[in-house]
Design a protein around this motif. Structure first.
Motif, PDB file in Angstrom:
ATOM      1  N   UNK A 272       0.830  -1.206   0.000  1.00  0.00           N
ATOM      2  CA  UNK A 272       0.000   0.000   0.000  1.00  0.00           C
ATOM      3  C   UNK A 272       0.865   1.257   0.000  1.00  0.00           C
ATOM      4  N   UNK A 273       1.926   1.248   0.789  1.00  0.00           N
ATOM      5  CA  UNK A 273       2.827   2.412   0.845  1.00  0.00           C
ATOM      6  C   UNK A 273       3.511   2.611  -0.507  1.00  0.00           C
ATOM      7  N   UNK A 274       3.907   1.525  -1.137  1.00  0.00           N
ATOM      8  CA  UNK A 274       4.530   1.617  -2.458  1.00  0.00           C
ATOM      9  C   UNK A 274       3.562   2.149  -3.502  1.00  0.00           C
ATOM     10  N   UNK A 275       2.303   1.724  -3.419  1.00  0.00           N
ATOM     11  CA  UNK A 275       1.290   2.193  -4.358  1.00  0.00           C
ATOM     12  C   UNK A 275       1.024   3.677  -4.153  1.00  0.00           C
ATOM     13  N   UNK A 276       0.964   4.115  -2.907  1.00  0.00           N
ATOM     14  CA  UNK A 276       0.723   5.533  -2.628  1.00  0.00           C
ATOM     15  C   UNK A 276       1.883   6.387  -3.137  1.00  0.00           C
ATOM     16  N   UNK A 277       3.100   5.913  -2.969  1.00  0.00           N
ATOM     17  CA  UNK A 277       4.263   6.659  -3.459  1.00  0.00           C
ATOM     18  C   UNK A 277       4.232   6.730  -4.990  1.00  0.00           C
ATOM     19  N   UNK A 278       3.873   5.613  -5.619  1.00  0.00           N
ATOM     20  CA  UNK A 278       3.770   5.588  -7.082  1.00  0.00           C
ATOM     21  C   UNK A 278       2.689   6.560  -7.555  1.00  0.00           C
ATOM     22  N   UNK A 279       1.539   6.549  -6.896  1.00  0.00           N
ATOM     23  CA  UNK A 279       0.452   7.448  -7.271  1.00  0.00           C
ATOM     24  C   UNK A 279       0.856   8.913  -7.096  1.00  0.00           C
ATOM     25  N   UNK A 280       1.553   9.214  -6.009  1.00  0.00           N
ATOM     26  CA  UNK A 280       1.993  10.596  -5.767  1.00  0.00           C
ATOM     27  C   UNK A 280       2.959  11.042  -6.870  1.00  0.00           C
TER      28      UNK A 280
ATOM     29  N   UNK B  68       3.111   9.864  -9.936  1.00  0.00           N
ATOM     30  CA  UNK B  68       2.310   9.973 -11.152  1.00  0.00           C
ATOM     31  C   UNK B  68       1.561  11.306 -11.182  1.00  0.00           C
ATOM     32  N   UNK B  69       0.963  11.691 -10.055  1.00  0.00           N
ATOM     33  CA  UNK B  69       0.219  12.958  -9.983  1.00  0.00           C
ATOM     34  C   UNK B  69       1.150  14.158 -10.146  1.00  0.00           C
ATOM     35  N   UNK B  70       2.348  14.037  -9.627  1.00  0.00           N
ATOM     36  CA  UNK B  70       3.331  15.115  -9.789  1.00  0.00           C
ATOM     37  C   UNK B  70       3.644  15.321 -11.272  1.00  0.00           C
ATOM     38  N   UNK B  71       3.830  14.219 -11.996  1.00  0.00           N
ATOM     39  CA  UNK B  71       4.111  14.310 -13.424  1.00  0.00           C
ATOM     40  C   UNK B  71       2.912  14.875 -14.190  1.00  0.00           C
ATOM     41  N   UNK B  72       1.711  14.491 -13.778  1.00  0.00           N
ATOM     42  CA  UNK B  72       0.514  15.050 -14.413  1.00  0.00           C
ATOM     43  C   UNK B  72       0.425  16.558 -14.186  1.00  0.00           C
ATOM     44  N   UNK B  73       0.768  17.015 -12.996  1.00  0.00           N
ATOM     45  CA  UNK B  73       0.747  18.466 -12.710  1.00  0.00           C
ATOM     46  C   UNK B  73       1.758  19.195 -13.589  1.00  0.00           C
ATOM     47  N   UNK B  74       2.935  18.592 -13.792  1.00  0.00           N
ATOM     48  CA  UNK B  74       3.920  19.197 -14.681  1.00  0.00           C
ATOM     49  C   UNK B  74       3.346  19.338 -16.094  1.00  0.00           C
TER      50      UNK B  74
END
Length: 173
Positions: A97-105, A107-113
């Motif tokens: 779960x922690x790994x998935x949350x880090x991956x999602x974060x 991914x969202x950072x790249x989307x914001x860029x």
């Protein structure tokens, strides 16, 4: 029968009394943990400390298609979970779960860029190049222009996807 005999039939004071409601909640928690295990892929399951019988039951549940059969299999998995080391399994699940949350974060950072580059100014482009100095500025500008043009014309976001792939590629390198 004496009064002292009545005390002999009572459970030891050392044994902890657990209410039926609490036992049900614990069993439901084990069954919920079993559901999470069923959702894992084979590679992830290999990293979880599972009893062989439990692993077979999880694989069987993943194979099933009908709702009622899945429900019964999940109940069976819940019963097997009582015998398993639920704490170790839970810790392994927390790591996933922690790994998935880090991956999602990430991914969202790249989307914001991507959104900043498409909707932003030259300052956003400069900030991106500072953050990712390996970026090919000309290629990046072309991708941004294509994505902006696409957005203005309300076309499907093919260029925006290409821009995102390029941003993700830069982030991985």
């Amino acid at each position: 029968m004496t009064h002292e005999d009545d005390f002999d039939s009572l459970p030891d004071q050392d044994e902890e009394w657990v209410s039926k409601t609490r036992r049900k909640k614990e069993m439901q928690a084990l069954q919920d943990l079993g559901k999470k295990l069923v959702a894992l892929n084979r590679e992830q399951l290999a990293k979880v400390p599972l009893e062989p019988e439990l692993l077979v039951a999880i694989n069987e549940c993943q194979r099933l298609k009908k709702g009622e059969a899945i429900r019964r299999q999940l109940q069976y998995i819940g019963r097997l979970m009582r015998l398993a080391d639920a704490e170790a399994i839970s810790q392994a699940m927390d790591l996933f779960e922690a790994g998935k949350q880090a991956h999602d974060a990430h991914f969202h950072k790249l989307e914001r860029w991507r959104e900043r580059l498409i909707g932003g100014s030259n300052d956003d482009l400069t900030a991106f190049v500072e953050a990712y100095p390996n970026a090919d500025i000309q290629h990046l500008r072309q991708l941004v222009r294509n994505a902006q043009k696409e957005a203005e014309q309300q076309k499907p976001p093919a260029s925006a996807r290409k821009l995102f792939r390029y941003i993700r590629e830069l982030a991985e390198n």
